[in-house]
Design an enzyme around this catalytic site. Structure first.
Site, PDB file in Angstrom:
ATOM      1  N   GLY A  53       0.979  -1.132  -0.100  1.00 53.88           N
ATOM      2  CA  GLY A  53       0.057   0.216  -0.058  1.00 53.88           C
ATOM      3  C   GLY A  53       1.019   1.188  -0.040  1.00 53.88           C
ATOM      4  O   GLY A  53       2.006   1.181  -0.356  1.00 53.88           O
ATOM      5  N   CYS A  54       0.163   2.263   0.438  1.00 53.56           N
ATOM      6  CA  CYS A  54       0.852   3.606   0.367  1.00 53.56           C
ATOM      7  C   CYS A  54       2.368   3.789   1.072  1.00 53.56           C
ATOM      8  O   CYS A  54       2.243   3.154   2.219  1.00 53.56           O
ATOM      9  CB  CYS A  54       0.286   4.606   0.934  1.00 53.56           C
ATOM     10  SG  CYS A  54       0.768   6.308   1.206  1.00 53.56           S
ATOM     11  N   PHE A  55       3.288   4.123   0.441  1.00 59.82           N
ATOM     12  CA  PHE A  55       4.609   3.812   1.341  1.00 59.82           C
ATOM     13  C   PHE A  55       4.859   4.853   2.340  1.00 59.82           C
ATOM     14  O   PHE A  55       5.551   4.684   3.407  1.00 59.82           O
ATOM     15  CB  PHE A  55       5.729   4.022   0.190  1.00 59.82           C
ATOM     16  CG  PHE A  55       5.594   5.060  -0.693  1.00 59.82           C
ATOM     17  CD1 PHE A  55       5.137   6.249  -0.710  1.00 59.82           C
ATOM     18  CD2 PHE A  55       6.339   4.912  -2.049  1.00 59.82           C
ATOM     19  CE1 PHE A  55       5.014   7.141  -1.660  1.00 59.82           C
ATOM     20  CE2 PHE A  55       6.216   5.789  -3.112  1.00 59.82           C
ATOM     21  CZ  PHE A  55       5.524   6.909  -2.995  1.00 59.82           C
TER      22      PHE A  55
END
Length: 219
Positions: A53-55
């Site tokens: 997912g979003c880093f």
């Protein structure tokens, strides 16, 4: 990519909805066993590449893990030519948002990093999405940096599946591919943007849950 496409006002509204419905307070570390197979302690620093997912949130969790020296946000699974945020956002490059974790195996093992990864850093049962973000760039994937890492990761996925640690099957894939650092404005995003609506809504509760669920590992 939701966090980019939606204007700040819309993200703020989304945050209000999440908070009022309890979503932001629902993050918790899933209780899972330690990896039965792990890598032995060794001198020198080692690297782990993880996508989930979003880093921004992934980076925030792992930079608070004892034994982790550096965390870099970036892209893995595609080519150098397409390793830019704008191109990855098209969901056509093969990249996943990922983090590069440099750690001291004398202080923390690869298997323990994977325990944090599966338990709280992301949801390994969501296919090509994480929370509000959807698309293959948000997939759950591990990029082993050695045959030993690949064996540990494969063994742990099988172990968790057999133990039915999650209500749904784990969809995490083991992949190969290079890691390319993301743009400078993505690095340390959590620390530099503590009031950003996305950070407040989705990532601060995740970090709090990590600290509550793994107090011995948190710093």
């Amino acid at each position: 990519m939701l966090k980019t496409i939606l204007p700040i006002a819309a993200l703020a509204g989304l945050g209000a909805i999440a908070l009022s419905s309890g979503i932001a307070n629902a993050e918790r570390a899933v209780p899972i066993p330690a990896a039965a197979l792990d890598m032995p302690k060794a001198p020198g620093l080692q690297t782990a590449i993880l996508a989930g997912g979003c880093f921004w949130g992934m980076e925030a969790v792992f930079e608070h893990v004892k034994g982790v020296k550096t965390v870099t946000a970036g892209y893995a699974g595609g080519t150098r030519a397409t390793a830019t945020y704008d191109q990855v956002s098209t969901e056509s490059t093969g990249h996943a948002e990922a983090i590069k974790v440099v750690y001291d195996p004398a202080q923390i093992s690869y298997g323990t990093l994977l325990r944090v990864y599966f338990s709280i850093a992301h949801n390994p049962t969501e296919l090509n999405r994480q929370g509000p973000d959807s698309g293959p760039s948000y997939r759950s994937a591990i990029f082993p940096q050695s045959p030993q890492q690949k064996s540990v990761a494969a063994s742990y996925i099988a172990q968790l599946g057999k133990a039915k640690a999650f209500n749904q099957p784990i969809v995490t894939k083991l992949e190969s591919g290079q890691f390319f650092p993301a743009e400078a404005y993505h690095q340390n995003f959590f620390d530099r943007n503590p009031t950003h609506p996305y950070i407040v809504t989705f990532d601060k509760p995740k970090l709090a849950a990590f600290k509550a669920g793994f107090p011995a590992l948190a710093r």
